[in-house]
Design an enzyme around this catalytic site. Structure first.
Site, mmCIF file in Angstrom:
data_model
loop_
_atom_site.group_PDB
_atom_site.id
_atom_site.type_symbol
_atom_site.label_atom_id
_atom_site.label_comp_id
_atom_site.label_asym_id
_atom_site.label_seq_id
_atom_site.Cartn_x
_atom_site.Cartn_y
_atom_site.Cartn_z
ATOM 1 N N ASP A 108 0.824 -1.206 0.000
ATOM 2 C CA ASP A 108 0.000 0.000 0.000
ATOM 3 C C ASP A 108 0.854 1.249 0.000
ATOM 4 O OD1 ASP A 108 -2.726 -0.470 -0.143
ATOM 5 O OD2 ASP A 108 -2.918 -0.887 2.002
ATOM 6 N N GLU A 153 -5.385 4.281 -3.161
ATOM 7 C CA GLU A 153 -6.833 4.473 -3.036
ATOM 8 C C GLU A 153 -7.313 5.637 -3.902
ATOM 9 O OE1 GLU A 153 -7.877 4.824 1.106
ATOM 10 O OE2 GLU A 153 -6.839 2.971 1.645
ATOM 11 N N GLU A 200 -13.854 -2.338 -2.048
ATOM 12 C CA GLU A 200 -14.064 -2.509 -0.599
ATOM 13 C C GLU A 200 -15.383 -1.877 -0.165
ATOM 14 O OE1 GLU A 200 -10.844 -1.372 2.028
ATOM 15 O OE2 GLU A 200 -12.094 -1.694 3.801
HETATM 16 O O1 KIV Z 1 -4.727 -2.024 4.173
HETATM 17 C C1 KIV Z 1 -5.392 -3.041 3.892
HETATM 18 O O2 KIV Z 1 -5.348 -4.074 4.564
HETATM 19 C C2 KIV Z 1 -6.242 -2.980 2.710
HETATM 20 C C3 KIV Z 1 -7.228 -4.077 2.524
HETATM 21 C C4 KIV Z 1 -8.361 -3.892 3.450
HETATM 22 C C5 KIV Z 1 -7.683 -4.190 1.124
HETATM 23 O O3 KIV Z 1 -6.160 -2.055 1.954
#
Ligand code: KIV
Length: 273
Positions: free
Chosen positions: A90, A122, A189
């Site tokens: 991420d 995102e 999500e």
């Molecule tokens: O940070 C995370 O775990 C996520 C998932 C919920 C898709 O982005």
């Protein structure tokens, strides 16, 4: 046995092929080498170093305080253990929102220093230029639309998105924009299952659902939720496949009792002179 089970290394193109052939994709979050190795050996095709690390590992209320350096550290640990799974990390809050150039530089650090194979960020249409900039530089991107946790304060909590006609059209448009910008997959999500099914039918890239029903091309769960390790709260969409939190507490309790009663260590756990 599926032919994909025999593939020794999952790549972004394997995942595209899995969608085309109707083979479901199993993704799990991971934040450390120990659990990443177990998930990899269990056959998960994708490991997500989620910024949920801020909640389940660091104990924050949301994901907003996670830094790029923390994501690099956790990504290194996961990448060291992953043999077969495709490692996605991420991009944390404020590491990609300011300019596409800064986003590219930070995505580059996650790949170069963290050894991620792709980054996830995102946002939908508003992130199209940024996604395109990163992909053009050679870094695969996973989009993330619907309930995007980094916007928790805009949503007024972790609330299901895309309910009603206008809101659902917006999520569909976001998913299409992410695909158009060059993302090779998208996380859906916290949206109604019917909407996730429609997006999955419409898109050519794989959709990975969490709280988005059973018709996505794949599913992702936060590992601590699945293992019963996170007792903050359990959302409706989580299934606990184990109760490791309860088992760990019982083991810790037994250890504490044995130390106090001088039942541990015994001769068997001691060195002789
Ligand atoms: O940070 C995370 O775990 C996520 C998932 C919920 C898709 O982005």
């Amino acid at each position: 046995m599926s032919k994909f089970a025999e593939i020794s290394k999952i790549t972004s193109t394997t995942l595209t092929q899995m969608k085309r052939e109707g083979e479901r994709i199993a993704m799990l979050t991971a934040y450390d080498s120990c659990f990443a190795r177990l998930a990899d050996q269990a056959g998960a095709e994708m490991l997500l170093v989620g910024d949920s690390v801020g909640m389940v590992f660091s104990g924050h209320e949301n994901t907003l305080s996670v830094t790029l350096d923390q994501m690099i550290y956790h990504t290194q640990a996961v990448a060291r253990a992953a043999r077969r799974a495709f490692v996605v990390t991420d991009m944390p809050f404020m590491s990609y929102q300011v300019t596409p150039e800064e986003a590219l530089r930070n995505a580059g650090r996650l790949v170069q220093e963290g050894r991620a194979e792709a980054v996830k960020l995102e946002g939908g249409a508003s992130m199209a230029t940024t996604i395109s900039r990163i992909v053009t530089a050679g870094i695969p991107v996973v989009g993330h639309v619907g309930l995007t946790p980094q916007s928790v304060h805009i949503f007024g909590g972790f609330k299901v998105q895309g309910k009603g006609e206008m809101a659902s059209r917006r999520v569909l448009a976001d998913a299409l924009a992410v695909q158009e910008a060059g993302a090779f997959a998208v996380v859906l999500e916290g949206i109604p299952a019917t909407l996730a099914a429609e997006i999955t039918r419409t898109l050519t890239i794989p959709t990975i659902g969490i709280g988005a029903g059973g018709d996505c091309d794949g599913q992702v769960l936060v590992m601590h939720d699945l293992l019963g390790l996170f007792d903050g709260f359990t959302p409706k969409f989580v299934k606990q496949y184990a109760q490791l939190g309860r088992d760990a507490e019982a083991a810790f309790g037994a250890y504490v009792r044995e130390v106090k009663q001088q039942d541990f260590p015994t001769l068997a756990h001691s060195f002789q002179g």
